[in-house]
Design a protein around this motif. Structure first.
Motif, PDB file in Angstrom:
ATOM      1  N   THR A 175     -66.258 -94.319  12.001  1.00 48.50           N
ATOM      2  CA  THR A 175     -65.646 -93.644  10.660  1.00 48.50           C
ATOM      3  C   THR A 175     -64.321 -94.401  10.302  1.00 48.50           C
ATOM      4  OG1 THR A 175     -66.137 -91.476  11.701  1.00 48.50           O
ATOM      5  CG2 THR A 175     -64.432 -91.593  10.032  1.00 48.50           C
TER       6      THR A 175
ATOM      7  N   SER B  35     -74.786-101.010   9.431  1.00 45.98           N
ATOM      8  CA  SER B  35     -73.787-100.756   8.371  1.00 45.98           C
ATOM      9  C   SER B  35     -74.207 -99.499   7.568  1.00 45.98           C
ATOM     10  CB  SER B  35     -73.750-102.080   7.273  1.00 45.98           C
ATOM     11  OG  SER B  35     -73.481-103.068   7.996  1.00 45.98           O
ATOM     12  N   SER B  36     -73.096 -99.002   6.851  1.00 47.24           N
ATOM     13  CA  SER B  36     -73.280 -97.735   6.085  1.00 47.24           C
ATOM     14  C   SER B  36     -74.116 -97.888   4.835  1.00 47.24           C
ATOM     15  CB  SER B  36     -71.965 -97.065   5.828  1.00 47.24           C
ATOM     16  OG  SER B  36     -72.131 -95.853   5.288  1.00 47.24           O
TER      17      SER B  36
ATOM     18  N   GLY C  84     -72.223 -97.794  10.571  1.00 44.73           N
ATOM     19  CA  GLY C  84     -72.916 -96.968   9.689  1.00 44.73           C
ATOM     20  C   GLY C  84     -73.234 -95.535  10.560  1.00 44.73           C
ATOM     21  N   GLU C  85     -73.781 -94.800   9.203  1.00 47.81           N
ATOM     22  CA  GLU C  85     -74.139 -93.358   9.687  1.00 47.81           C
ATOM     23  C   GLU C  85     -75.062 -93.152  10.847  1.00 47.81           C
ATOM     24  OE1 GLU C  85     -76.066 -94.903   6.113  1.00 47.81           O
ATOM     25  OE2 GLU C  85     -73.908 -94.364   6.591  1.00 47.81           O
TER      26      GLU C  85
ATOM     27  N   THR D 163     -65.398 -92.886  -1.554  1.00 47.39           N
ATOM     28  CA  THR D 163     -65.832 -92.564  -0.001  1.00 47.39           C
ATOM     29  C   THR D 163     -64.379 -92.292   0.791  1.00 47.39           C
ATOM     30  OG1 THR D 163     -67.699 -94.285  -0.336  1.00 47.39           O
ATOM     31  CG2 THR D 163     -66.908 -93.693   1.950  1.00 47.39           C
TER      32      THR D 163
ATOM     33  N   MET E 194     -65.592 -97.462   8.602  1.00 47.52           N
ATOM     34  CA  MET E 194     -66.100 -97.303   7.087  1.00 47.52           C
ATOM     35  C   MET E 194     -64.817 -97.054   6.112  1.00 47.52           C
ATOM     36  SD  MET E 194     -68.990 -94.608   8.321  1.00 47.52           S
ATOM     37  CE  MET E 194     -69.518 -93.936   6.590  1.00 47.52           C
TER      38      MET E 194
ATOM     39  N   GLN F 238     -72.707 -95.877   2.263  1.00 42.03           N
ATOM     40  CA  GLN F 238     -71.360 -96.205   1.550  1.00 42.03           C
ATOM     41  C   GLN F 238     -71.527 -97.602   0.736  1.00 42.03           C
ATOM     42  OE1 GLN F 238     -68.322 -97.704   4.140  1.00 42.03           O
ATOM     43  NE2 GLN F 238     -66.606 -97.149   3.031  1.00 42.03           N
TER      44      GLN F 238
END
Length: 586
Positions: free
Chosen positions: A368, A128-129, A339-340, A33, A371, A132
């Motif tokens: 970003t 959250s992502s 998160g995205e 990632t 992450m 990922q």
């Protein structure tokens, strides 16, 4: 032509930089990632400027998240999902609520944002992502453990919470255009209706479609049908303004207990991996380095505050739900990043005139950066988080049980092998490509999955990496030494047993790394010969002598044939004269 050239040019650069950075970061133990994110940042408009249109690429690459949620849905049949309801509705709800309010409180206390703006920023940062965290759980083999289930339960609730969060931002909106939007209760009803519709479509349309394709034997059509299923379910949700990833997840759950589950996983996985990598490349391209350069202290301190607050809240909740301090710490750190979906909600808040475009860019950079820290945090705290594995953390195989043996081929031969192993208390996963046979086996209570067991990716999806043995019980002469060698290299801990079609297959597999190769009709032929000799009146001693003599001559002949690589060798060893073994009627 120019557009095609642009696509090829961008694809060449993106894949080239991704390959270099991911290999480097894998080598350093930092995960893929972070490599994708940094590759995107370097190649994007904020650095070298080699590739543009990050927003357009991000929209396409979000299909990777959709496919990821579809694959996760395939892992969770409805019964198992129901067992997780406490974690989804309890732990998930508390995480989103408490983390969102805590982060909003930090933003309100230490910045000049209004309470409404702080809430519009804090609630999205609670998410959250998924893109990922889930691959990290999969690569570490923890997705199907109790720890992995709790992490996924939180991620699933976060995805469900997108509609309420949009509703909250709309309610706080200062934009007059939002006043005529649909009320939150209507969005909730639309979500429920869409989920029910997808469930019914999966049961009465999608399953019959896959059964038809299986009967036709068109393997490439499985790929087409799988992608159609994912995109159709996501498109329905998008049409209603709902979460596309949620639609794909529901479609996956509806097919989780079908015989086609492993075949679908194997077919969709390559697309998921590529598109998810492209997603992180696009996120890296969108990283606003200018915003960071203008506000470096604020961005770094806000990213650190976000990680600390979310990790602390998550740690406390995990302890409240009965987790030990080690797994609670691991869960808190694993879900500590933004998160995205934060990018989507920041855009919504910007449209609602709650935050300025500059603020959206700054907090996009915060997400970003947070992450990017996750791999470092997991590495730095490994010796504190990890404890000796216990029974609760034992890996599970397909269907929620640990895989003891994987049987490929459930025909006449495989049924006998499978039933004897099941009768001995060994967990068995069964795979076959004969749809009609699968249906018949289902009527007798046997769960046989549809799939081509001669494909390594199919074996991996079925749990071969965890299996103690793989038994190839296929009809016909389908197996090659290369396949057995590839299976051994991919799954070195599994003993490999092979049903060989004839002597030619035995010779062909002479150097294959197998534990045992059995000619399919040898033992049944010996049993018939013994019964016939008994009927002729021979004593048991004479029958045993005849069998021993035949086996000795046959093995000697086979050894010569294997050494020569020629089934025509040692033909003189074939028994052609009466009384060679000295057997005579009693």
């Amino acid at each position: 032509m120019n557009e095609a050239g642009s696509i090829l040019h961008d694809g060449f650069l993106l894949l080239g930089f991704a390959l270099a950075f991911v290999l480097l970061f894998r080598r350093l133990g930092l995960g893929a990632t972070l490599g994708y994110l940094l590759a995107g940042a370097v190649v994007g408009p904020q650095a070298l400027g080699l590739v543009g249109q990050a927003e357009q690429k991000l929209g396409f690459a979000e299909l990777g998240i959709t496919l990821l949620l579809f694959l996760v849905g395939l892992e969770l049949d409805p019964a198992r999902l129901w067992r997780m309801k406490k974690d989804i509705l309890g732990l998930g709800l508390l995480q989103v609520t408490l983390c969102g309010l805590a982060v909003a409180g930090v933003i309100f206390a230490f910045t000049d944002f209004s309470a409404a703006a702080a809430l519009a920023l804090g609630l999205p940062l609670a998410l959250s992502s998924t893109a990922q965290v889930l691959p990290m759980l999969q690569s570490s083999g923890r997705l199907r453990t109790r720890f992995g289930e709790r992490a996924f339960s939180i991620l699933l609730f976060q995805d469900l919470s997108i509609i309420p969060l949009i509703t909250i931002i709309t309610a706080l909106s200062r934009n007059p255009a939002d006043a005529g939007g649909p009320p939150g209760w209507l969005l909730g009803l639309e979500t429920l209706a869409a989920i029910v519709g997808l469930v019914l479509a999966g049961r009465f349309l999608i399953r019959p479609l896959f059964r038809l394709i299986g009967n036709l034997g068109e393997r490439e059509m499985f790929v087409v049908a799988a992608l159609f299923t994912v995109m159709a379910s996501a498109a329905v949700m998008e049409l209603l303004g709902l979460s596309t990833a949620l639609g794909a997840f529901i479609a996956g759950v509806m097919l989780a207990d079908s015989p086609y589950r492993h075949e679908l996983e194997a077919d969709v996985e390559p697309f998921r991996s590529i598109l998810l990598g492209l997603f992180f490349l696009a996120v890296g391209m969108m990283l606003d380095l200018g915003a960071i350069a203008r506000n470096p202290v604020f961005v770094l301190s806000m990213a650190a505050a976000l990680i600390a607050v979310k990790a602390a809240v998550m740690f406390g909740l995990a302890r409240l739900f009965g987790m030990g301090w080690r797994p609670a710490l691991a869960l808190g750190l694993l879900l500590s990043q933004g998160g995205e979906f934060g990018f989507v909600l920041f855009a919504q808040a910007q449209h609602a005139l709650l935050i300025a475009p500059e603020a959206a860019s700054v907090f996009g950079a915060v997400v970003t950066l947070s992450m990017a820290t996750t791999p470092f945090l997991m590495m730095a705290t490994r010796r504190f988080r990890e404890a000796p594995a216990d029974a609760d953390e034992e890996r599970e195989g397909p269907g929620g049980e640990r895989v003891g043996a994987l049987i490929v081929g459930y025909g006449r031969f495989g049924q006998t092998v499978g039933q004897m192993m099941l009768a001995s208390g060994i967990d068995v996963t069964l795979i076959d490509t004969d749809v009609e046979m699968i249906d018949v086996a289902g009527k007798f209570g046997a769960k046989v999955y549809f799939g081509d067991g001669t494909r390594i990716d199919m074996l991996r999806q079925a749990g071969a990496a965890e299996a103690e043995m793989i038994l190839f019980c296929l009809d016909g002469d389908q197996l090659s030494a290369d396949l057995i060698e590839a299976a051994h290299e991919a799954f070195p801990n599994a003993a490999i047993y092979v049903r060989a079609f004839d002597r030619r297959a035995m010779v062909r597999l002479r150097d294959a790394p197998t534990t045992l190769v059995v000619r399919e009709v040898l033992e049944s032929a010996v049993v018939m010969a013994r019964a016939a000799l008994d009927n002729f009146g021979l004593s048991q001693e004479a029958i045993n002598k005849a069998e021993a003599f035949y086996r000795k001559r046959d093995n000697e002949r086979l050894e010569v044939q294997i050494a020569a690589g020629d089934v025509r060798a040692a033909h003189e060893r074939v028994i052609t004269e009466t009384g060679d073994a000295g057997a005579a009627p009693a």
